[in-house]
Design a protein around this motif. Structure first.
Motif, short mmCIF file in Angstrom:
data_model
loop_
_atom_site.label_atom_id
_atom_site.label_comp_id
_atom_site.label_asym_id
_atom_site.label_seq_id
_atom_site.Cartn_x
_atom_site.Cartn_y
_atom_site.Cartn_z
N ASN A 286 0.84 -1.20 0.00
CA ASN A 286 0.00 0.00 0.00
C ASN A 286 0.88 1.25 0.00
O ASN A 286 2.07 1.17 0.26
CB ASN A 286 -0.89 0.01 1.24
N ILE A 287 0.24 2.40 -0.26
CA ILE A 287 0.94 3.67 -0.11
C ILE A 287 0.66 4.16 1.31
O ILE A 287 -0.50 4.27 1.71
CB ILE A 287 0.46 4.70 -1.14
N ILE A 289 1.14 7.24 3.90
CA ILE A 289 1.49 8.66 3.98
C ILE A 289 1.49 9.09 5.45
O ILE A 289 0.80 8.50 6.28
CB ILE A 289 0.51 9.56 3.19
N ASP A 387 5.26 -2.01 1.10
CA ASP A 387 4.64 -0.70 1.27
C ASP A 387 5.57 0.39 0.74
O ASP A 387 6.80 0.26 0.81
CB ASP A 387 4.37 -0.43 2.76
N ALA A 410 1.79 12.11 -4.19
CA ALA A 410 1.43 10.77 -3.71
C ALA A 410 0.06 10.36 -4.21
O ALA A 410 -0.19 9.18 -4.51
CB ALA A 410 1.46 10.76 -2.18
N PHE A 411 -0.85 11.31 -4.32
CA PHE A 411 -2.24 11.02 -4.69
C PHE A 411 -2.39 10.90 -6.21
O PHE A 411 -3.19 10.08 -6.69
CB PHE A 411 -3.15 12.10 -4.10
N ALA A 414 -1.23 7.38 -6.77
CA ALA A 414 -2.28 6.41 -6.44
C ALA A 414 -3.33 6.35 -7.54
O ALA A 414 -3.84 5.28 -7.87
CB ALA A 414 -2.92 6.77 -5.10
N ILE A 423 -4.46 3.83 0.40
CA ILE A 423 -3.61 4.86 1.02
C ILE A 423 -3.85 4.77 2.52
O ILE A 423 -4.99 4.86 2.99
CB ILE A 423 -3.97 6.26 0.51
N PRO A 425 -3.11 6.51 6.01
CA PRO A 425 -2.56 7.70 6.67
C PRO A 425 -2.10 7.37 8.08
O PRO A 425 -2.79 6.67 8.82
CB PRO A 425 -3.74 8.68 6.70
N PRO A 447 -7.66 3.43 6.22
CA PRO A 447 -7.16 3.56 4.85
C PRO A 447 -8.31 3.88 3.88
O PRO A 447 -9.48 3.64 4.19
CB PRO A 447 -6.55 2.19 4.56
N ARG A 449 -9.13 4.67 -0.70
CA ARG A 449 -8.64 4.77 -2.07
C ARG A 449 -8.95 6.17 -2.57
O ARG A 449 -10.01 6.72 -2.26
CB ARG A 449 -9.27 3.71 -2.97
N ILE A 450 -8.08 6.71 -3.39
CA ILE A 450 -8.25 8.09 -3.85
C ILE A 450 -9.53 8.25 -4.65
O ILE A 450 -10.19 9.30 -4.59
CB ILE A 450 -7.00 8.57 -4.64
#
Lengths: 486, 148
Positions: A286-287, A289, A387, A410-411, A414, A423, A425, A447, A449-450
């Motif tokens: 995953n991303i 942040i 990650d 970052a977004f 994604a 994502i 945080p 978490p 998703r964008i």
């Protein structure tokens, strides 16, 4: 200490009582009774008549006013006595022969108790002993006044190094010119030489000079927080050498794993709190942040490199511990003069992005090429089930008001990747503060998703509005709540 | 002599100290003892107000006490040979003090060792009272500090 002979040998070794003569010590050994005190046991109370002297063998006794709470601490700082031979109860050996303060054992403590009756009898028989004992008591009383003066002044100073420097400077005329205590303030002001300061203080504490021994003991008591920070600093040095010292040919994945284990050893020495681990996705890839916090300047290594604690905390204490796989971070390229930075990150296999070095700005073609390279590297990382950690601010800042301006990279990433990654945080607090005075806090948030939060995440304008007007204020609330975890 | 505990001193010691004692008036702002200097006189306050100042390296001079207590002793650290003043004491107002030349006090004690204990104990008692009162003041001041 089984018999009078053993007590006598012990008394002969006490620098605090070096004014006494051998017959004085023989008398005290013959009339002393060894006592064991439990934590909380009261030796004497303020305003009560004195009935004994207690020569401390080991343990800790605090002197101070009666407690203002029926149970539990009352928040009042009292004087701690740990010096072997310290004659607790001296304050009632002088007129009006009533104690000025309470004396309470705070740990399991052993003391040699000599009754007031025995002390008075010998004082009456031997005026020389009376004078020698009175001289010791007068010195202790003067030292008590000086301590209170110092406390009145140094309570204004947060930093114990300033306090220690002030105390040593004030007592300088009492020290030998060759005393190691003169070097202590200089040693303390550089983190790599803190260990030298502590060793020198311990040697003076255990040495033959009573006055210097007392000063060293007092100073060591004040430096417990600094000692803890120094242990973390040593661990930071090991982390750096672990990562930067790997030979070529060792896979970056293995370097990251070993560095993570060294970091866990480091952070286990700190006070920290992590909330929300249940929000972590079941699998990595995953991303991740987070807001980005600076590290206290005292943690800078001798090669001018600073191991940024906040992102290392996430990578080791949260992600490596959860998944057994060290994440990959997105880190800026080293500037040309940052040899230590380059040496450290080169071995870790991180995704390096251009730093904003002065010079001609990148052309649109160059920026497009860099973006494609970044997306490709990020895709590889996530595809390998690792990650990818990104700090959208780019630059670190203080906890107060964190995060600052967040970038949309970052977004955008994604939104570009398929399958679309989660994502995660993570809000961080207090990593910019001194480790001995704070608790490092982290909160893993839910978490997303964008595509769930932005209608068209490929639209730069929509992303900007969402980052600036929705995510940033919300993240600041998360950071504030995380800081308040305690 | 109007010091707490002084009635416990042997009469012979009081008489001997009275012979070498001088009562004098000093004007406001007179420095009576200077930190780190050799001490020349043991002093006792009879009237007025004294201020005690301590110099801390890196911080500067800080006034740590004032006292109007009759019988407040200063210069006591000079009683032991080789010891220097640990604080500066000055008259904050016009004061009346009793002074005893420190060398003569030491000579008296050397000639009459049985007097050392009562005199040292008297001074120690006064210092213990000061330490207790200072601690109470410090605790009250710490309670007034804002959090954070």
């Amino acid at each position: 200490m089984a018999d009078a002979a053993a007590v006598l040998r012990w008394l002969h070794g006490l620098t605090l009582l070096d004014e006494l003569e051998p017959p004085d010590r023989e008398y005290l050994a013959a009339h002393g009774r060894r006592c064991e005190l439990q934590p909380g046991q009261v030796l004497h109370a303020a305003d009560h008549e004195g009935d004994a002297l207690w020569l401390l063998i080991d343990g800790q006794i605090v002197l101070g006013p009666p407690s203002r709470q029926a149970d539990g601490p009352d928040g009042v700082t009292r004087r701690s006595i740990t010096s072997p031979g310290y004659p607790v109860g001296w304050d009632a050996m002088v007129w009006p022969y009533r104690h000025r303060w309470d004396a309470v054992a705070t740990t399991r403590t052993r003391a040699l108790r000599i009754s007031r009756h025995a002390v008075d009898a010998h004082r009456a028989d031997d005026p020389g002993f009376a004078g020698r004992l009175a001289a010791i008591i007068m010195w202790l009383a003067g030292e008590q006044v000086r301590r209170q003066h110092t406390r009145l002044v140094t309570r204004q100073y947060d930093h114990e190094i300033d306090q220690v420097s002030a105390i040593i400077a004030e007592r300088a005329p009492e020290l030998r010119v060759t005393s190691p205590l003169h070097r202590i303030p200089t040693y303390l002001r550089s983190r790599p030489t803190v260990a030298d300061a502590l060793r020198a203080l311990e040697a003076v504490r255990d040495g033959a000079d009573a006055a210097e021994s007392e000063i060293a003991r007092s100073v060591l008591g004040m430096l417990e927080g600094l000692r803890g920070e120094w242990r973390v600093y040593r661990a930071l040095q090991r982390v750096y050498e672990t990562a930067a010292g790997f030979p070529d040919g060792v896979p970056a994945r293995e370097v990251r794993a070993q560095a993570s284990r060294a970091l866990i050893e480091l952070f286990d020495r700190t006070d920290h709190r992590i909330e929300g681990l249940e929000n972590l996705p079941a699998e990595p890839g995953n991303i991740v942040i987070s807001n980005h916090l600076g590290t206290h300047p005292s943690n800078r290594l001798p090669n001018s490199f600073t191991v940024i604690l906040d992102t290392h905390f996430i990578s080791s204490m949260i992600l490596y511990r959860a998944y057994g796989r060290a994440p990959v971070r997105v880190v800026r390229d080293s500037y040309w003069y940052e040899a230590a930075h380059e040496r450290y990150y080169e071995r870790l296999g991180y995704v390096m992005v251009p730093s904003s070095e002065p010079g001609a700005p990148a052309t649109s073609s160059q920026r497009a090429q860099r973006w494609e390279q970044f997306v490709s590297q990020a895709s590889t990382v996530l595809g390998d089930g690792l990650d990818l950690m990104i700090s959208p601010e780019g630059r670190p800042g203080p906890t107060d008001g964190s995060p600052g301006r967040m970038r949309i990279g970052a977004f955008r990433l994604a939104a570009t990747l398929r399958p679309e990654p989660l994502i995660v945080p993570i809000a961080l607090a207090n990593f910019d503060l001194r480790l001995s005075t704070t608790v490092l806090n982290a909160s893993v948030m839910a978490p997303f998703r964008i595509s769930e939060v932005v209608d068209d995440p490929t639209d730069t304008e929509q992303l900007l509005i969402w980052v600036n007007d929705v995510l940033t204020p919300r993240f600041r609330q998360w950071v504030a709540a995380t800081a308040a975890l305690g | 002599m109007a010091i707490r505990g002084a009635p416990g001193l042997p009469n012979e010691l009081i008489a001997a100290l009275s012979v070498i004692a001088s009562v004098r008036d000093v004007g406001a702002r007179t420095v009576l003892v200077r930190q780190r200097d050799r001490v020349h006189e043991l002093g006792v306050l009879l009237a007025g107000r004294l201020a005690t100042v301590v110099e801390f390296g890196g911080i500067g001079s800080v006034q740590v006490e004032t006292s109007q207590q009759v019988g407040r002793v200063f210069g006591w650290s000079g009683i032991r040979p080789g010891c220097r003043a640990t604080e500066t004491v000055w008259a904050q107002t016009d004061c009346t003090i009793v002074t005893l030349p420190i060398e003569q006090v030491r000579d008296l004690l050397a000639a009459n060792p049985q007097w050392a204990a009562p005199l040292y104990e008297l001074i120690a008692g006064a210092l213990a009272d000061r330490a207790r009162d200072l601690q109470a003041r410090t605790i009250d001041a710490e309670r007034e500090l804002p959090n954070g």
